[in-house]
Design an enzyme around this catalytic site. Structure first.
Site, mmCIF file in Angstrom:
data_model
loop_
_atom_site.group_PDB
_atom_site.id
_atom_site.type_symbol
_atom_site.label_atom_id
_atom_site.label_comp_id
_atom_site.label_asym_id
_atom_site.label_seq_id
_atom_site.Cartn_x
_atom_site.Cartn_y
_atom_site.Cartn_z
ATOM 1 N N GLU A 172 -3.242 -10.766 -2.833
ATOM 2 C CA GLU A 172 -2.073 -10.028 -2.298
ATOM 3 C C GLU A 172 -1.193 -9.461 -3.405
ATOM 4 O OE1 GLU A 172 -0.004 -12.377 0.697
ATOM 5 O OE2 GLU A 172 -1.630 -12.062 2.124
ATOM 6 N N GLU A 291 -8.095 -13.344 4.999
ATOM 7 C CA GLU A 291 -7.042 -14.168 5.620
ATOM 8 C C GLU A 291 -6.773 -13.598 7.003
ATOM 9 O OE1 GLU A 291 -3.450 -15.202 3.458
ATOM 10 O OE2 GLU A 291 -4.526 -15.100 1.533
HETATM 11 O O1 AHR Z 1 -2.267 -18.357 3.905
HETATM 12 C C1 AHR Z 1 -0.924 -18.484 3.524
HETATM 13 C C2 AHR Z 1 -0.491 -17.393 2.583
HETATM 14 O O2 AHR Z 1 -0.496 -16.157 3.263
HETATM 15 C C3 AHR Z 1 -1.360 -17.126 1.389
HETATM 16 O O3 AHR Z 1 -1.052 -17.945 0.301
HETATM 17 C C4 AHR Z 1 -1.046 -15.703 1.051
HETATM 18 O O4 AHR Z 1 -2.132 -15.043 0.457
HETATM 19 C C5 AHR Z 1 -0.617 -15.086 2.367
HETATM 20 O O5 AHR Z 1 0.574 -14.425 2.279
#
Ligand code: AHR
Length: 499
Positions: A172, A291
């Site tokens: 990210e 994610e």
């Molecule tokens: O999964 C939780 C968090 O969400 C992770 O660390 C990050 O990559 C995202 O913002």
């Protein structure tokens, strides 16, 4: 309410890549400490890994687990987590405002991955570190012997290389919350140079570049284009992230959000192909949805956690029946895009926005979202079928023309099984489904698994599994017509097979 769909053997979207059933363990909250690892727990093995948690992870049959972050990785010195545990430093983790003991690091995690029969999807720090630390880590993990870092690994009691095949180029990096956030231009250049030396160290690895951390980022689109412009020759995949929330308590709108996820995937695939065209390249950059989940229940509790605590209970969302439906819609969306999405990670796996929860010193248990994921992982491998659906639609606050029926089919030729995954988004009415089944003449109805509960806010706990699947044997297939009733607000797995 009535709905129709068509299953035709030749209407193929593509083959599933098993890695779409991946997950994620970050050094965050209790994912590692008192999650997968709890020395002294009655169910822990000689290394401190919990056997009860491992058994649940195996039920999910997860082919890859992303590690060690997440936001955490952007401040992580991987060298802190190798060598004798007694010498490892206690560090401040600036991403989550906690303290990290480094008792678990790369080699321990690789051992845990073997225990649960999964592969590690490794992430490198492109926040505070860069190309040098990244290529050293590749050498430490994947080089056989006879170099500084590979021999250091051997001196740490790991004679054979781990051979990690899949690596994330940071996490990210478009987000202002990220340690050492970068512009797309800065990230693209830095990640390209890191990628180059990582692949020079081990040409067999595959790399995932950071896309946007959500389609709602102001930089979305520009980020993908600019970063890929630098990275196209080095990256094999581009990442996408999404988290659903229902803070307003508007279930229909919440369940409609998978339409946004679908649009997100198609838009990112379009940008990858735009860069491909511009570069006159023959290579295709595919997508890594590394994610995805629901995340919001724990926001208030997290704000109250004392800073610099070690392994505090962060992001411990307790999932409802409604969340299981959302997870089901997301899984169907990933399957419908199997031609481009080759990797996906349910974020995360244990305790932190997770399907599996643990109590310190106590039991491990399954959240509501455990089940749609388990069903998809178990029955959703094979050829994904494009399933034309005819169903009533609704408009919600943010989404228009949301079909009440969300569905996809997967044909597993080897097992001679055809599975339909379906969500009935109608909260009050059952859906009488008629499916035309073509090209599956020998196939018979096996079973209909449903997950539903009259209370959409019902949750599971360590004491009681209130939301759990029921197997039904009611359903008829007569020639090419399958008829089945989907309960209101339900996740459904309809299994046909050749006897
Ligand atoms: O999964 C939780 C968090 O969400 C992770 O660390 C990050 O990559 C995202 O913002």
């Amino acid at each position: 309410m009535k709905a129709k769909l068509t299953l035709h053997k030749e209407f193929s979207i593509g083959e599933t890549d098993k890695r779409i059933y991946g997950s994620f363990i970050e050094h965050l909250g209790r994912a590692v400490y008192s999650g997968i690892y709890e020395p002294g727990h009655p169910q822990s093995d000689h290394e401190g890994f919990r056997d009860d948690v491992a058994a649940l992870v195996k039920e999910l049959d997860i082919p890859i687990v992303r590690y060690p972050g997440g936001n955490f990785v952007s401040g992580y010195n991987w060298e802190d987590g190798v060598g004798p545990a007694a010498n490892r430093p206690m560090r401040l983790d600036l991403a989550w405002g906690t303290r990290e003991s480094n008792q678990i690091g790369t080699n321990e995690f690789a051992r845990w991955a073997k225990k649960v029969s999964t592969e590690v999807m490794m992430a490198v720090n492109l926040g505070t570190r860069g190309a040098d630390a990244a290529r050293n880590l590749v050498e430490y993990c994947n080089f056989k012997r006879g170099s500084f870092w590979s021999d250091l690994r051997r001196s740490h009691g790991v004679p054979e290389p781990h051979g990690f095949k899949l690596w994330c180029l940071g996490n990210e990096m478009d987000g202002p919350w990220q340690i050492c956030h970068r512009t797309a231009e800065e990230y693209g250049r830095a990640a390209a140079e890191a990628a180059k030396v990582m692949k020079w160290t081990d040409p067999s690895i595959e790399l995932v570049a950071c896309g946007s951390s959500s389609a709602r980022m102001a930089t979305f689109g520009d980020w993908e284009y600019t970063a890929l412009d630098h990275l196209y020759d080095f990256a094999d995949y581009l990442s996408l992230h999404i988290y659903f929330a229902n803070k307003e308590g508007d279930a229909l709108n919440f369940l409609g959000r998978s339409l946004e996820m679908d649009r997100f995937i198609k838009n990112v695939a379009g940008i990858c192909d735009l860069v491909k065209a511009k570069k006159k390249s023959r290579k295709i950059v595919n997508l890594s949805f590394d994610e995805w989940n629901v995340w919001y229940h724990s926001n208030d509790a997290d704000a109250k956690i004392e800073k610099w605590t070690e392994a505090p209970p962060l992001l411990e969302d307790i999932y409802t029946m409604e969340d299981a439906l959302a997870a089901g819609c997301m899984l169907i969306t990933l399957l419908k895009n199997a031609d481009r999405v080759k990797i996906a990670c349910l974020a995360q796996l244990v305790n932190v926005i997770a399907p599996i929860m643990t109590e310190k010193g106590g039991p491990a248990w399954r959240q509501t979202i455990f089940y749609p994921f388990m069903h998809a992982s178990k029955y959703g491998r094979g050829t994904v079928l494009r399933v034309p659906v005819s169903s009533d639609k609704y408009d919600s606050k943010e989404y228009w023309d949301v079909p009440y029926l969300e569905a996809v089919g997967v044909h597993n030729m080897e097992r001679r099984e055809l599975t339909v995954f379906a969500v009935n988004r109608n909260l009050t009415e059952a859906l009488d489904l008629t499916a035309g089944v073509y090209g599956f003449e020998q196939y018979q109805f096996i079973e209909h698994i449903t997950l539903n509960h009259e209370n959409l806010q019902a949750v599971n706990s360590a004491k009681e599994e209130t939301v759990r699947p029921v197997v039904r044997h009611k359903g008829t297939i007569d020639g090419a017509v399958l008829e089945i009733r989907l309960p209101p607000a339900s996740w459904n797995v309809i299994r046909l097979g050749s006897v």
